[in-house]
Design a protein around this motif. Sequence first.
Motif, PDB file in Angstrom:
ATOM      1  N   PRO A  52       0.840  -1.205   0.000  1.00  0.00           N
ATOM      2  CA  PRO A  52       0.000   0.000   0.000  1.00  0.00           C
ATOM      3  C   PRO A  52       0.871   1.249   0.000  1.00  0.00           C
ATOM      4  O   PRO A  52       1.662   1.466   0.922  1.00  0.00           O
ATOM      5  CB  PRO A  52      -0.801  -0.132   1.301  1.00  0.00           C
ATOM      6  CG  PRO A  52       0.023  -1.002   2.185  1.00  0.00           C
ATOM      7  CD  PRO A  52       0.809  -1.917   1.290  1.00  0.00           C
ATOM      8  N   VAL A  53       0.767   2.080  -1.037  1.00  0.00           N
ATOM      9  CA  VAL A  53       1.635   3.252  -1.150  1.00  0.00           C
ATOM     10  C   VAL A  53       0.894   4.570  -0.933  1.00  0.00           C
ATOM     11  O   VAL A  53       1.516   5.569  -0.555  1.00  0.00           O
ATOM     12  CB  VAL A  53       2.381   3.265  -2.499  1.00  0.00           C
ATOM     13  CG1 VAL A  53       3.352   2.090  -2.578  1.00  0.00           C
ATOM     14  CG2 VAL A  53       1.419   3.246  -3.674  1.00  0.00           C
ATOM     15  N   VAL A  54      -0.405   4.595  -1.192  1.00  0.00           N
ATOM     16  CA  VAL A  54      -1.210   5.784  -0.925  1.00  0.00           C
ATOM     17  C   VAL A  54      -2.541   5.328  -0.340  1.00  0.00           C
ATOM     18  O   VAL A  54      -3.208   4.462  -0.915  1.00  0.00           O
ATOM     19  CB  VAL A  54      -1.464   6.631  -2.194  1.00  0.00           C
ATOM     20  CG1 VAL A  54      -2.314   7.857  -1.865  1.00  0.00           C
ATOM     21  CG2 VAL A  54      -0.159   7.067  -2.847  1.00  0.00           C
ATOM     22  N   VAL A  55      -2.913   5.918   0.810  1.00  0.00           N
ATOM     23  CA  VAL A  55      -4.194   5.627   1.452  1.00  0.00           C
ATOM     24  C   VAL A  55      -4.955   6.939   1.584  1.00  0.00           C
ATOM     25  O   VAL A  55      -4.443   7.901   2.166  1.00  0.00           O
ATOM     26  CB  VAL A  55      -4.003   4.989   2.842  1.00  0.00           C
ATOM     27  CG1 VAL A  55      -5.346   4.847   3.564  1.00  0.00           C
ATOM     28  CG2 VAL A  55      -3.326   3.635   2.725  1.00  0.00           C
ATOM     29  N   THR A  56      -6.153   7.002   1.021  1.00  0.00           N
ATOM     30  CA  THR A  56      -6.986   8.192   1.147  1.00  0.00           C
ATOM     31  C   THR A  56      -8.272   7.817   1.884  1.00  0.00           C
ATOM     32  O   THR A  56      -8.883   6.787   1.583  1.00  0.00           O
ATOM     33  CB  THR A  56      -7.310   8.813  -0.219  1.00  0.00           C
ATOM     34  OG1 THR A  56      -8.088   7.901  -1.000  1.00  0.00           O
ATOM     35  CG2 THR A  56      -6.026   9.140  -0.974  1.00  0.00           C
ATOM     36  N   ILE A  57      -8.660   8.661   2.821  1.00  0.00           N
ATOM     37  CA  ILE A  57      -9.813   8.385   3.673  1.00  0.00           C
ATOM     38  C   ILE A  57     -10.809   9.528   3.539  1.00  0.00           C
ATOM     39  O   ILE A  57     -10.481  10.685   3.830  1.00  0.00           O
ATOM     40  CB  ILE A  57      -9.387   8.229   5.148  1.00  0.00           C
ATOM     41  CG1 ILE A  57      -8.324   7.131   5.287  1.00  0.00           C
ATOM     42  CG2 ILE A  57     -10.600   7.930   6.033  1.00  0.00           C
ATOM     43  CD1 ILE A  57      -7.664   7.085   6.651  1.00  0.00           C
ATOM     44  N   ASP A  58     -12.007   9.222   3.091  1.00  0.00           N
ATOM     45  CA  ASP A  58     -13.109  10.180   3.038  1.00  0.00           C
ATOM     46  C   ASP A  58     -14.035   9.845   4.198  1.00  0.00           C
ATOM     47  O   ASP A  58     -14.908   8.971   4.085  1.00  0.00           O
ATOM     48  CB  ASP A  58     -13.846  10.070   1.697  1.00  0.00           C
ATOM     49  CG  ASP A  58     -14.870  11.173   1.500  1.00  0.00           C
ATOM     50  OD1 ASP A  58     -15.437  11.654   2.512  1.00  0.00           O
ATOM     51  OD2 ASP A  58     -15.131  11.551   0.336  1.00  0.00           O
ATOM     52  N   TRP A  59     -13.813  10.517   5.325  1.00  0.00           N
ATOM     53  CA  TRP A  59     -14.566  10.163   6.522  1.00  0.00           C
ATOM     54  C   TRP A  59     -16.070  10.429   6.383  1.00  0.00           C
ATOM     55  O   TRP A  59     -16.879   9.573   6.757  1.00  0.00           O
ATOM     56  CB  TRP A  59     -13.987  10.883   7.747  1.00  0.00           C
ATOM     57  CG  TRP A  59     -14.794  10.664   8.985  1.00  0.00           C
ATOM     58  CD1 TRP A  59     -15.444  11.591   9.724  1.00  0.00           C
ATOM     59  CD2 TRP A  59     -15.065   9.404   9.617  1.00  0.00           C
ATOM     60  NE1 TRP A  59     -16.101  11.016  10.773  1.00  0.00           N
ATOM     61  CE2 TRP A  59     -15.881   9.661  10.731  1.00  0.00           C
ATOM     62  CE3 TRP A  59     -14.692   8.095   9.340  1.00  0.00           C
ATOM     63  CZ2 TRP A  59     -16.326   8.656  11.575  1.00  0.00           C
ATOM     64  CZ3 TRP A  59     -15.137   7.081  10.183  1.00  0.00           C
ATOM     65  CH2 TRP A  59     -15.943   7.372  11.289  1.00  0.00           C
ATOM     66  N   PRO A  60     -16.513  11.575   5.832  1.00  0.00           N
ATOM     67  CA  PRO A  60     -17.970  11.773   5.686  1.00  0.00           C
ATOM     68  C   PRO A  60     -18.644  10.680   4.863  1.00  0.00           C
ATOM     69  O   PRO A  60     -19.787  10.310   5.135  1.00  0.00           O
ATOM     70  CB  PRO A  60     -18.066  13.140   5.005  1.00  0.00           C
ATOM     71  CG  PRO A  60     -16.825  13.853   5.428  1.00  0.00           C
ATOM     72  CD  PRO A  60     -15.764  12.782   5.439  1.00  0.00           C
ATOM     73  N   LYS A  61     -17.958  10.165   3.856  1.00  0.00           N
ATOM     74  CA  LYS A  61     -18.545   9.114   3.018  1.00  0.00           C
ATOM     75  C   LYS A  61     -18.209   7.708   3.521  1.00  0.00           C
ATOM     76  O   LYS A  61     -18.677   6.725   2.939  1.00  0.00           O
ATOM     77  CB  LYS A  61     -18.059   9.254   1.571  1.00  0.00           C
ATOM     78  CG  LYS A  61     -18.576  10.495   0.873  1.00  0.00           C
ATOM     79  CD  LYS A  61     -18.110  10.530  -0.579  1.00  0.00           C
ATOM     80  CE  LYS A  61     -18.650  11.758  -1.309  1.00  0.00           C
ATOM     81  NZ  LYS A  61     -18.180  11.812  -2.722  1.00  0.00           N
ATOM     82  N   ARG A  62     -17.394   7.639   4.587  1.00  0.00           N
ATOM     83  CA  ARG A  62     -16.979   6.337   5.152  1.00  0.00           C
ATOM     84  C   ARG A  62     -16.358   5.449   4.080  1.00  0.00           C
ATOM     85  O   ARG A  62     -16.665   4.271   3.940  1.00  0.00           O
ATOM     86  CB  ARG A  62     -18.167   5.610   5.803  1.00  0.00           C
ATOM     87  CG  ARG A  62     -18.922   6.402   6.859  1.00  0.00           C
ATOM     88  CD  ARG A  62     -18.029   6.791   8.036  1.00  0.00           C
ATOM     89  NE  ARG A  62     -18.803   7.274   9.178  1.00  0.00           N
ATOM     90  CZ  ARG A  62     -19.116   8.553   9.393  1.00  0.00           C
ATOM     91  NH1 ARG A  62     -18.703   9.489   8.533  1.00  0.00           N
ATOM     92  NH2 ARG A  62     -19.819   8.894  10.454  1.00  0.00           N
TER      93      ARG A  62
END
Length: 354
Positions: A274-284
């Motif tokens: 895993p080289v890039v992790v993006t988290i959209d918390w409002p959209k879970r």
Amino acid sequence: MQTECVVDGGFGGGHRLRVAGVSLALAASVALLTGGCAQPGVPDAGGAPAAATTARPPETAADGRGAAVEPTPPRPPAKPTPPRVANRTGYPFITLVGVDQFGEYTSLGLKITYAIDQHGALHALTSELEPMLGGDDAQSEDYDCKAYGGGFNQRTTWFPDTGVFVVGARVTALHDEHGKKRLLLPLAVGDHGIMAVSGPKARELEYGYVPCVGTQRARHGWRTLGYLEAGDRLSLRPDRGGRALVLSLPREPRPYVWMHFADRDAQALVPARPVVVTIDWPKRRVVVQYQATVAMTPQVARATWYLTEEGGGQGSPREAFIAKHLRDCPATTRPMDPCANPHHEFPPTLQEQP
């Protein structure tokens, strides 16, 4: 829609990046787009070795009357090409060619979209997936946040760590599965909106990221020291209050690449990091960009994307061996992954064509 894109023309070295008023060296392990989406290179039918060989001087032949006949000039060694890539995961992927201070190699990328449940566990989705950068996407837009995220990140042929970006929350800590704290370094904004570590904790060469969470630009970013591992836990604090949450990186399904070499009866199983992790918390939602790399020589003829089975390989001896092999692969400190070589020995159940 799944597409494969072979992006050729990578460059090596590095360039200077202005970050928070400081100039630092930014590693340039990035492939340049030279045209539309192309089919992967196919090694010649003879399976010729990609490495150069030294030929003996040709011997003079004679025809039936004893006259000398000019020998046929030897064929030059085949130029190494990217492998033919198949995808049996259902997730978007990309194939890149990188040339930098480490040498010439093929970079294989895969992107998986996850949903976050109420306990912080991640579940791989099968629909509404974030797409991958395509061959028709303009390089001039690599610093913009698009539906596929940041093109710069997907065009980078190798990362030594994992970059983490969040909208709607902040990362407060990182622990491994046993509760031991792992280093998490904050990123500073520089030229073109690229984020990288600056200051005394920065390496001599730092790899930068565009902080895109889909079409949104994250205000904060972090990078790990080495890659996130299965079972690692990211602690989040939502921006608008609410209870803190811990996200756990899933063990399965784990993406990996099965490689078959062109010039020998050999194969390799390579874990995708895993080289890039993006988290959209409002959209879970969480999107993870995975990457596996292999040297251009010896030539890999075929590379196939797979996912490990649920249950950590408990279903069959074959799957159990694959899961253990991937867990035991040492961390990589350069683009050519240690497990991407033709020297491993595999049991008979893995000698079959995948």
